[in-house]
Design an enzyme around this catalytic site. Structure first.
Site: not given
Lengths: 173, 274
Positions: A36, A101
């Site tokens: 990222h 999650k």
């Protein structure tokens, strides 16, 4: 259980509501912390990205290595909130689906609403289960990052919870 | 004096790690199955069902129960009448390296973030005990849950209610991030560092003898945490924690340190005696 294919059409994205458990098939790209950081650096400097972000699905996952004859090792979701600083920029650049999650920041949920995106929750700690749902795995970028490299996976019939829908509603505590 | 060779522990400890990473602790699995039956929220029931299915599949197929195989934590008790030939710490790290040979390598330098590629060094805590035995206890510590663990320095006036409030605060702040249902280790007393260590030991030395007030506190903590309504994976339900384990040590008259370790449901551990 309803089934949807990736890439998700805007019509299908609009039909999903937080709290829905659905079955998903299609291509996703794995990326976690280090990938990222690199992708956002590339966006900022105008350098090429490792894959076409337009309509793409990103899976926050760093799998265990595949053993002989396997497609992939265990590959459950990692904590999404660590990607919260990067996710809005990637959505503005075209990302429509995220799998991970745990809850997202208000800024991410806002960006999801703004971009008509969807955040699916997979089950943390169920890596062996997801391993069986991966039908192909291709290394796409940043091989030097090891488990954090970007991989293109084909996921088949994975049960997921709509955690933030395209209206920005979320059902995670 | 009894003598053992440090290198003789490498194979059994490495084998123990391999087994633990694919076989979730039987107590945790039993509690997960109970939780699946008891849970009334359909979303959490679904999540718990997926977890039980995962853990059984992992054991059956020798697959890693979770892709985060954790940083290795070792709690090593060395009998003072035991003589160890060779380097114990080096042998333990070799065992970790071998035990993680096909697992994910999750250990990196904190500043450069360069991966050590071996999942070492392990976090090792030594205790000197009586006798001439060596005991190695292992726990895999994943980041998702450890990032949510905390210490609190309370004043003594806060008492047991203050302790319960700390744990509830820690669990609420963590929310869905640490892969609930979680397992709680609560270390109470000592100093700031000791309470943190006790919160880990509470999770590993689960068969240690406990006082009645410690057992009562464990129940109070578990009930309070399950009142939060976070539920499995944060989907909103009545089972947020599977169990709570307390370990205490005397502290200064002016302190009440509380350490809270959150362990995920994927509880992977073992103990070996030499």
């Amino acid at each position: 259980m309803k089934h949807y294919d990736l890439p998700l059409s805007p019509e299908n994205a609009a039909m999903l509501r937080c709290g829905d458990i659905v079955e998903i098939s299609g291509f996703v790209f794995t990326a976690r912390d280090a990938a990222h950081k690199r992708m956002c650096e590339a966006l900022n400097s105008g350098e090429p990205l490792p894959f076409d972000l337009n309509g793409a699905a990103i899976y926050y996952c760093g799998p265990t290595p595949a053993c002989d004859g396997e497609i992939i090792g265990s590959c459950g979701p990692t904590t999404s909130s660590r990607m919260d600083d990067y996710a809005p920029a990637l959505m503005e650049a075209g990302v429509k689906v995220m799998l991970g999650k745990g809850k997202r920041s208000p800024a991410v949920n806002e960006a999801i609403k703004r971009n008509g995106a969807i955040y699916f929750a997979a089950i943390g700690g169920a890596g062996a289960l997801y391993k069986h749902k991966i039908k192909s795995c291709e290394l796409v970028a940043y091989p030097e990052l090891g488990c954090e490299a970007v991989r293109k996976l084909y996921i088949e019939n994975v049960e997921l919870l709509v955690a933030t829908d395209s209206y920005g509603n979320t059902c995670l505590k | 004096m009894r003598t053992i060779k440090a290198n003789d522990i490498i194979i059994p400890v490495a084998d123990g790690i391999k087994r633990a990473l694919t076989n979730v602790d039987c107590d945790a699995l039993r509690l997960l199955k109970q939780a699946e039956k008891k849970e009334t929220s359909p979303l959490c029931k679904w999540a718990l069902g997926q977890i039980v299915q995962n853990d059984e599949l992992a054991a059956r197929e020798n697959a890693y129960a979770c892709q985060d195989c954790g940083q290795a934590m070792l709690f090593v008790s060395v009998g003072q009448d035991l003589h160890i030939e060779g380097e114990l710490t080096a042998a333990l790290n070799k065992a970790v390296e071998n035990g993680y040979s096909t697992a994910r390598k999750s250990v990196a330098d904190p500043l450069t973030r360069l991966n050590t590629q071996t999942n070492t060094p392990a976090v090792i805590h030594y205790d000197i005990t009586s006798g001439d035995r060596l005991c190695v206890r292992f726990m895999a510590k994943g980041a998702g849950s450890e990032n949510m663990s905390k210490t609190y320095m309370l004043t003594p006036s806060k008492g047991t209610s203050g302790i319960v409030n700390c744990v509830v605060d820690c669990v609420k702040t963590a929310g869905s991030s640490p892969c609930p249902p979680i397992i709680l280790g609560v270390g109470i007393g000592g100093t700031m560092d000791l309470c943190a260590l006790l919160s880990k030991k509470a999770l590993v030395f689960t068969s240690a003898k406990k006082r009645d007030d410690e057992i009562a506190l464990e129940k109070r903590i578990l009930d309070a945490v399950n009142e939060t309504g976070i539920g499995a994976q944060g989907f909103g339900g009545n089972i947020t924690a599977l169990s709570a384990h307390v370990m205490t040590a005397p502290t200064h008259i002016g302190m009440l340190p509380v350490g809270v370790t959150i362990q995920c449901h994927s509880d992977r551990k073992f103990e070996l005696f030499f």
